[in-house]
Enzyme design. Structure first.
Site, PDB file in Angstrom:
ATOM      1  CB  CYS A  11      -9.135  -6.115  -5.550  1.00 57.77           C
ATOM      2  SG  CYS A  11      -9.971  -6.188  -3.947  1.00 57.77           S
ATOM      3  CB  ILE A  48     -10.462  -2.842   2.322  1.00 64.06           C
ATOM      4  CG1 ILE A  48      -9.103  -2.856   1.618  1.00 64.06           C
ATOM      5  CG2 ILE A  48     -10.693  -1.520   3.063  1.00 64.06           C
ATOM      6  CD1 ILE A  48      -7.920  -2.638   2.510  1.00 64.06           C
ATOM      7  N   GLY A  80     -11.769  -1.250  -6.088  1.00 68.48           N
ATOM      8  CA  GLY A  80     -12.063   0.076  -5.580  1.00 68.48           C
ATOM      9  C   GLY A  80     -12.854   0.041  -4.289  1.00 68.48           C
ATOM     10  CB  VAL A 134       9.477   9.424   2.184  1.00 61.91           C
ATOM     11  CG1 VAL A 134       9.005   8.095   2.743  1.00 61.91           C
ATOM     12  CG2 VAL A 134       8.676   9.817   0.948  1.00 61.91           C
ATOM     13  N   GLY A 137      -3.967  13.569  -0.142  1.00 62.14           N
ATOM     14  CA  GLY A 137      -4.547  14.856  -0.491  1.00 62.14           C
ATOM     15  C   GLY A 137      -4.676  15.165  -1.967  1.00 62.14           C
TER      16      GLY A 137
END
Length: 612
Positions: A2, A52, A75, A282, A356
């Site tokens: 958020c 979420i 978070g 991408v 990652g």
């Protein structure tokens, strides 16, 4: 994931209501699902939500049982269920299933001693309605941003700098003292940002604001406690910690979780462990700048759907202003642009992605951590000989090894500042206008950090510097800002307190040895992914910018920026245009220097010319 914003002052509540709504609207991209506000005679809190966890009940701000404390939080807390169980046993009453509430009740129970107990990524503010005290904290590694503004009695805070700009007392001024170091590092390195009086709350720190007085303290510090348990023992500990972290990062969500995927070992390992339904990649349809085929092949091997996209030259250049707007400060990491498109691609399918970032800093993965035989031989020469050789090399045209001769003639604390040294201090001074030339050096910035690890081996010293600079101020900043620009949550399972607890005690000889970086992690990865992927050298996110600006169309685009009316406020116009022309004519490769300068000018135009 958020965004929040807020301020402290004594203006009437009805005026606060109008101002805080406008401030929160600026960061709607961080939370398009809902908004929420709290105001009283002292404080205003604004919140934008990306749902979420606890989709129905997690709206913020959230109050405690007595409604005398309130929180806004950005978070994820991955151990919130364990915290909740502990707190309920102590008598706390929860009204939601959101991780936000675990922080609030945890603070009631433990005060600031709660912060080291939190496992996750976070920035949050808790306001006590009785004492009028404000407390804020940021996660240990700086995954989530936290900014605050202090000037003439005004105090504001936000997940993004732009979330404070619409407050009538915010004075928007350029902190041009940050420019010289930006030219060297490619990102903003100081606690005070490129906006005067706007500061970053450091990773692992919290603040307390009481009666207008602000104090900040660390609750976490990057400290190493090396102990040699034997290679296999360390490998087993790290493997267990990483697997546990990936599980937590994947399961703590009430929505689908996908994953970013390049051709490298880090994201490939995360994908192989998590096995999400969707991966995203991408690249550029240019030889040497494309990892989409490798990612598609790996996804097929894992039985996962891969979504890929080629970014065109036109798309790349047209996105740069949007990138500079969302990063808040000038950001000259070329990979920020493809990351923006990657997030846009993923956001069409999922709300959360794994990535990652952090593995290299945790486990010694950067190529710079290993010095070649030739470099080590050169370093055996007496310092006065190396300095003499460097002085001669500087006067000669470019030749293979020139940069190495110059770089390794310097003391350690001067030659390593991370992975993006674009130029040295002398060249930065030639580029800057007379008003901004000074004697500041990278050593001034880095020495306080080097002093803390001066007795450690060079690999660990480099890792320590990167944990404080490159990782939070470049890698994690662009990861957060580019994902949130597209309203998607990015999670980084390598940057986890449990993973850190085992990485911090592992000897560096198990990270870097015989030309192999990230040795222990690669050996772990080989048990789960094909050898070809596990052994790939780090590429980063390669972008053919230097090639493109040799084309007339894009040369002219940069030229327009380099000749704008406001250029003289910051740069020597003739010098920067000469850099551009020499690159265009093929005399010198100045692509990265040009991109640094260009990004600053685009940022300035976005915030100070167009947004008035």
């Amino acid at each position: 994931m958020c965004g929040f914003t807020g301020f402290v002052d004594n203006i009437p509540k009805n005026q606060k209501d109008i101002i805080i709504k406008k401030m929160a609207d600026r960061i709607v991209h961080r939370g398009p699902d809902s908004d929420g506000y709290f105001t009283d005679d002292n404080v205003a809190l604004g919140f934008r939500r990306l749902s979420i966890v606890d989709l129905a009940g997690g709206d913020q701000p959230i109050f405690n049982e007595n409604r005398d404390k309130v929180i806004v939080f950005n978070g994820e807390i991955y151990n919130h269920k364990e915290l909740r169980q502990d707190l309920e046993q102590k008598g706390h009453i929860f009204k939601t299933n959101a991780d936000t509430e675990a922080i609030l009740h945890g603070y009631e129970e433990y005060g600031c001693d709660l912060f080291p107990k939190l496992r996750g990524m976070f920035g949050f503010v808790i306001y006590d309605l009785v004492t009028k005290q404000l407390v804020g904290a940021r996660d240990p590694f700086g995954i989530k941003p936290f900014y605050y503004y202090k000037n003439e009695g005004n105090f504001m805070f936000s997940s993004e700098i732009k979330g404070m700009i619409d407050h009538p007392s915010f004075k928007k001024e350029v902190n041009d003292k940050a420019l010289k170091m930006f030219l060297l590092f490619q990102y903003s390195v100081f606690e005070e940002t490129f906006f005067k009086n706007v500061y970053k709350l450091k990773p692992g720190h919290y603040f307390v604001l009481n009666d207008g007085k602000m104090t900040t303290k660390p609750y976490f510090e990057v400290e190493y406690s090396k102990q040699d348990l034997g290679y296999e023992a360390h490998k087993a500990e790290i493997k267990a910690a990483i697997e546990n972290s990936v599980d937590y990062h994947q399961m703590t969500a009430d929505v689908e979780v996908g994953s970013y995927l390049s051709g490298g070992v880090d994201s490939s390992y995360v994908v192989a462990k998590a096995l999400p339904d969707k991966t995203f990649t991408v690249g550029f349809d240019v030889k040497g700048f494309d990892e989409t085929k490798m990612a598609a092949d790996f996804s097929k091997l894992c039985g996962i759907n891969n979504y890929g996209k080629y970014i065109s030259k036109e798309e790349f250049f047209s996105a740069i202003p949007r990138v500079q707007y969302h990063t808040d400060e000038p950001e000259a990491n070329l990979s920020a642009v493809p990351l923006l498109f990657l997030s846009e691609l993923a956001a069409k399918q999922v709300k959360v992605v794994l990535s990652g970032e952090g593995s290299d800093e945790m486990f010694g993965g950067y190529n710079e951590y290993y010095e070649t035989v030739g470099v080590r031989g050169y370093m055996l020469l007496p310092g006065f000989i190396r300095r003499a050789m460097a002085a001669v090399a500087k006067k000669l045209p470019h030749f293979p090894g020139k940069n190495t001769i110059i770089k390794y003639s310097k003391p350690f604390c001067e030659r390593y500042l991370g992975h993006a040294q674009i130029m040295d201090e002398a060249e930065a001074n030639t580029i800057l206008c007379d008003r901004l030339k000074d004697n500041a050096t990278t050593t001034d910035v880095l020495m306080p950090y080097y002093q803390k690890v001066k007795n450690c081996d060079e690999v660990l010293q480099k890792m320590y510097i990167d944990m404080h600079f490159w990782l939070p101020q470049d890698i994690l900043l662009k990861a957060d800002k580019m994902s949130m620009a597209n309203s998607i949550e990015l999670r980084v399972p390598f940057l986890d307190k449990v993973v850190w607890s085992v990485a911090a005690k592992t000897p560096t000889k198990y990270f870097v040895k015989k030309g192999k970086t990230k040795r222990v992690f690669r050996d772990i990865a080989e048990e789960k992914i094909p050898e070809d992927w596990a052994k790939r050298r780090k590429l980063g996110f390669p972008v053919p910018f230097s090639k493109w600006i040799k084309e007339e169309k894009y040369y002219n685009l940069i030229k327009e920026a380099f000749t704008a009316d406001y250029v003289d406020e910051f740069f020597d116009r003739k010098v920067i245009n000469k850099l551009l022309d020499k690159h265009y004519d093929g005399v010198e490769n100045n692509g990265r220097k040009i991109y640094n300068i260009y990004c600053f000018l685009v940022w300035y135009k976005v915030f100070f010319v167009e947004d008035k």
